[in-house]
Design an enzyme around this catalytic site. Structure first.
Site, PDB file in Angstrom:
ATOM      1  N   GLY A   1      22.777  17.531  75.056  1.00  0.00           N
ATOM      2  CA  GLY A   1      23.456  18.415  76.411  1.00  0.00           C
ATOM      3  C   GLY A   1      22.714  18.749  77.260  1.00  0.00           C
ATOM      4  O   GLY A   1      23.136  19.103  78.352  1.00  0.00           O
TER       5      GLY A   1
ATOM      6  N   GLY B   1      12.254  20.551  74.557  1.00  0.00           N
ATOM      7  CA  GLY B   1      13.429  21.092  74.713  1.00  0.00           C
ATOM      8  C   GLY B   1      14.449  20.059  74.633  1.00  0.00           C
ATOM      9  O   GLY B   1      15.191  19.806  75.683  1.00  0.00           O
TER      10      GLY B   1
ATOM     11  N   TYR C   1      13.308  35.623  85.409  1.00  0.00           N
ATOM     12  CA  TYR C   1      13.687  34.365  85.305  1.00  0.00           C
ATOM     13  C   TYR C   1      13.003  33.497  86.527  1.00  0.00           C
ATOM     14  O   TYR C   1      12.128  32.603  86.437  1.00  0.00           O
ATOM     15  CB  TYR C   1      15.071  33.747  85.301  1.00  0.00           C
ATOM     16  CG  TYR C   1      15.262  32.271  85.363  1.00  0.00           C
ATOM     17  CD1 TYR C   1      14.939  31.670  84.010  1.00  0.00           C
ATOM     18  CD2 TYR C   1      16.015  31.539  86.207  1.00  0.00           C
ATOM     19  CE1 TYR C   1      15.010  30.092  83.999  1.00  0.00           C
ATOM     20  CE2 TYR C   1      16.040  30.202  86.316  1.00  0.00           C
ATOM     21  CZ  TYR C   1      15.690  29.489  85.071  1.00  0.00           C
ATOM     22  OH  TYR C   1      16.096  28.192  85.120  1.00  0.00           O
TER      23      TYR C   1
ATOM     24  N   SER D   1      12.433  25.479  89.384  1.00  0.00           N
ATOM     25  CA  SER D   1      13.963  25.779  89.812  1.00  0.00           C
ATOM     26  C   SER D   1      13.867  26.285  90.884  1.00  0.00           C
ATOM     27  O   SER D   1      13.163  26.912  91.436  1.00  0.00           O
ATOM     28  CB  SER D   1      14.602  26.654  88.968  1.00  0.00           C
ATOM     29  OG  SER D   1      15.778  27.321  89.384  1.00  0.00           O
TER      30      SER D   1
ATOM     31  N   GLY E   1      16.466  17.938  78.781  1.00  0.00           N
ATOM     32  CA  GLY E   1      15.473  17.190  77.927  1.00  0.00           C
ATOM     33  C   GLY E   1      15.848  16.046  77.358  1.00  0.00           C
ATOM     34  O   GLY E   1      15.192  14.956  77.169  1.00  0.00           O
TER      35      GLY E   1
HETATM   36  N1  LIG Z   1      20.273  23.191  84.035  1.00  0.00           N
HETATM   37  C1  LIG Z   1      20.034  23.689  85.398  1.00  0.00           C
HETATM   38  O1  LIG Z   1      21.088  23.797  86.247  1.00  0.00           O
HETATM   39  C2  LIG Z   1      18.804  24.096  85.634  1.00  0.00           C
HETATM   40  C3  LIG Z   1      18.311  24.368  86.866  1.00  0.00           C
HETATM   41  C4  LIG Z   1      16.942  24.847  87.080  1.00  0.00           C
HETATM   42  C5  LIG Z   1      16.026  24.613  86.343  1.00  0.00           C
HETATM   43  N2  LIG Z   1      16.415  24.230  85.029  1.00  0.00           N
HETATM   44  C6  LIG Z   1      15.461  24.314  83.955  1.00  0.00           C
HETATM   45  O2  LIG Z   1      15.562  23.020  83.100  1.00  0.00           O
HETATM   46  C7  LIG Z   1      14.960  23.174  81.917  1.00  0.00           C
HETATM   47  C8  LIG Z   1      15.807  22.574  80.768  1.00  0.00           C
HETATM   48  O3  LIG Z   1      17.039  23.316  80.852  1.00  0.00           O
HETATM   49  P1  LIG Z   1      18.389  22.960  80.288  1.00  0.00           P
HETATM   50  O4  LIG Z   1      19.585  23.226  81.731  1.00  0.00           O
HETATM   51  O5  LIG Z   1      18.525  21.702  79.923  1.00  0.00           O
HETATM   52  O6  LIG Z   1      19.045  24.079  79.413  1.00  0.00           O
HETATM   53  P2  LIG Z   1      19.529  23.869  77.801  1.00  0.00           P
HETATM   54  O7  LIG Z   1      20.380  23.048  77.546  1.00  0.00           O
HETATM   55  O8  LIG Z   1      19.652  25.353  77.385  1.00  0.00           O
HETATM   56  O9  LIG Z   1      18.242  23.287  77.122  1.00  0.00           O
HETATM   57  C9  LIG Z   1      16.965  24.064  76.979  1.00  0.00           C
HETATM   58  C10 LIG Z   1      15.997  23.530  75.829  1.00  0.00           C
HETATM   59  O10 LIG Z   1      15.166  24.135  75.714  1.00  0.00           O
HETATM   60  C11 LIG Z   1      14.782  24.655  74.272  1.00  0.00           C
HETATM   61  N3  LIG Z   1      14.094  25.789  73.928  1.00  0.00           N
HETATM   62  C12 LIG Z   1      14.489  27.038  74.292  1.00  0.00           C
HETATM   63  N4  LIG Z   1      13.766  28.327  73.913  1.00  0.00           N
HETATM   64  C13 LIG Z   1      12.710  27.420  73.080  1.00  0.00           C
HETATM   65  C14 LIG Z   1      11.773  27.743  72.419  1.00  0.00           C
HETATM   66  N5  LIG Z   1      11.315  29.111  72.292  1.00  0.00           N
HETATM   67  N6  LIG Z   1      10.888  26.872  71.848  1.00  0.00           N
HETATM   68  C15 LIG Z   1      11.146  25.495  72.047  1.00  0.00           C
HETATM   69  N7  LIG Z   1      12.193  24.854  72.553  1.00  0.00           N
HETATM   70  C16 LIG Z   1      13.050  25.908  73.390  1.00  0.00           C
HETATM   71  C17 LIG Z   1      16.194  24.469  73.609  1.00  0.00           C
HETATM   72  O11 LIG Z   1      16.262  24.275  72.224  1.00  0.00           O
HETATM   73  P3  LIG Z   1      17.323  25.137  71.610  1.00  0.00           P
HETATM   74  O12 LIG Z   1      18.432  24.118  71.675  1.00  0.00           O
HETATM   75  O13 LIG Z   1      16.783  24.771  69.988  1.00  0.00           O
HETATM   76  O14 LIG Z   1      17.616  26.430  71.878  1.00  0.00           O
HETATM   77  C18 LIG Z   1      16.611  23.402  74.368  1.00  0.00           C
HETATM   78  O15 LIG Z   1      16.252  22.148  73.884  1.00  0.00           O
HETATM   79  C19 LIG Z   1      14.601  24.506  81.967  1.00  0.00           C
HETATM   80  O16 LIG Z   1      13.048  24.761  82.045  1.00  0.00           O
HETATM   81  C20 LIG Z   1      15.393  25.531  82.897  1.00  0.00           C
HETATM   82  O17 LIG Z   1      14.724  26.410  83.443  1.00  0.00           O
HETATM   83  C21 LIG Z   1      17.817  23.913  84.755  1.00  0.00           C
END
Ligand SMILES: NC(=O)c1ccc[n+]([C@@H]2O[C@H](COP(=O)([O-])OP(=O)(O)OC[C@H]3O[C@@H](n4cnc5c(N)ncnc54)[C@H](OP(=O)(O)O)[C@@H]3O)[C@@H](O)[C@H]2O)c1
Length: 312
Positions: A26, A22, A177, A151, A29
């Protein structure tokens, strides 16, 4: 180490290979991959959208002269895609780090081709299978780590997701979730215990970013990052969150600091919402060894892989 840990504390990662799922621009990851590359690691960008992997690689190359990135296409919500990615990943040789970062949050109900609810499939079962398939490569490096993103939302789950994952039940998108993020911790703690019992030189740790300004909310609520509604929601999230770069710091600390397996890292500020990373605690349910074992057994059955095998 004195004072708060920062990514500047990451040592030289030259000669080490990290897989980050991922890595879309933005998101957490991307910043994780960028920082690992900055410290010399070869980074495998693993995601479902080839164009986005290309854009992430270009952005890393623009920031880090001589960075080495590779692409691995994987849709974590599709077990066949994960199996194909596991086979394709053998070309990378020994691995030192796998960051299970990819995830989705609270989308409408969708069943995957494997008959699984999409959040459980993407956030838990896909990463469970991918980790199992990459384990041998992590083990042969002699010093492997698996870091899985959880999370604070793991605390809202009232029960562990240990029942039949294909059974139809009432769908509450936020409850599920929370259960997937609880699963990330149950998985990490059980994995670390099983690795030690099997004598495998790989550690499993977990991290959470607090609240970070990424596309997680728009992806889940709107299914797209473009358009006016997405721009408004993205902006609202950013107003109440730390930066995506700051949110990646706990992951990086779990990946690179001198920490034992089963450590959980999160932000040190109020409510663990933001701030420099430190070791944090988890809900009692996450530390329930019966739930850990039951989730493991359910997961093995669901993905069709029993692991880890004891080392001969
Ligand atoms: N942001 C927060 O405040 C927060 C808080 C707690 C935990 N988290 C955790 O942090 C992690 C990263 O999230 P983020 O905030 O960076 O969100 P994000 O910006 O939405 O990034 C999510 C990433 O996961 C990828 N992804 C989604 N579905 C997928 C699939 N089926 N196969 C492969 N890749 C997939 C997306 O790829 P595409 O772009 O191709 O869709 C994107 O690269 C997640 O596990 C989330 O639960 C985030």
């Amino acid at each position: 180490m004195s004072g708060a840990w920062t990514p500047a504390d990451i040592g030289d990662l030259t000669g080490r290979t990290a897989v980050v799922t991922g890595p879309t621009l933005g998101g957490l990851g991307f910043h994780t991959a960028l920082e690992l590359a900055r410290h010399g690691a070869r980074v495998v960008l693993a995601g479902r959208t080839p164009d986005k992997l290309g854009a992430a690689a270009e952005a890393i190359a623009a920031e880090v002269r001589g960075a080495t990135t590779e692409a691995l296409v994987v849709d974590l919500s599709d077990l066949a895609s994960v199996r194909a990615a596991g086979a394709a990943a053998t070309r990378f040789g020994p691995l030192h780090l796998l960051v299970n970062n990819a995830g989705i949050m609270a989308p409408p109900l969708r069943r995957t081709t494997d008959g699984l609810e999409s959040q459980m499939a993407t956030n838990h079962f896909g990463p469970f299978l991918l980790t199992g398939l990459l384990l041998e490569q992590l083990a042969v490096s002699g010093d492997g780590r698996v870091v899985t993103l959880s999370s604070q939302m793991h605390r809202v789950a009232r029960s562990a997701p240990v029942g039949d994952p294909r059974a139809s039940r009432r769908y509450s998108r936020w409850h599920v979730y929370g259960q997937t993020k609880l699963a990330n911790l149950l998985f990490t703690f059980e994995l670390d215990r099983r690795l030690r019992a099997a004598g495998i030189p790989v550690r499993a740790l977990a991290a959470h970013p607090g609240l970070a300004g990424t596309h997680l909310a728009v992806n889940g609520q709107l299914g797209t990052t473009s358009g006016l509604r997405a721009a408004v929601l993205d902006r609202a999230v950013k107003l109440v969150s730390q930066s995506a770069e700051g949110g990646a710091a706990p992951t990086l600390m779990a990946a690179a600091a001198d920490l034992p397996g089963a450590t959980y890292v999160g932000p040190s500020g109020p409510g663990e919402a933001s701030g420099p990373p430190r070791v944090v605690g988890s809900a009692r349910l996450a530390r329930d060894e019966v739930a850990q074992r039951r989730l493991w057994e359910t997961s093995e059955e669901t993905v069709g892989l029993s692991w880890p095998q004891p080392r001969g």
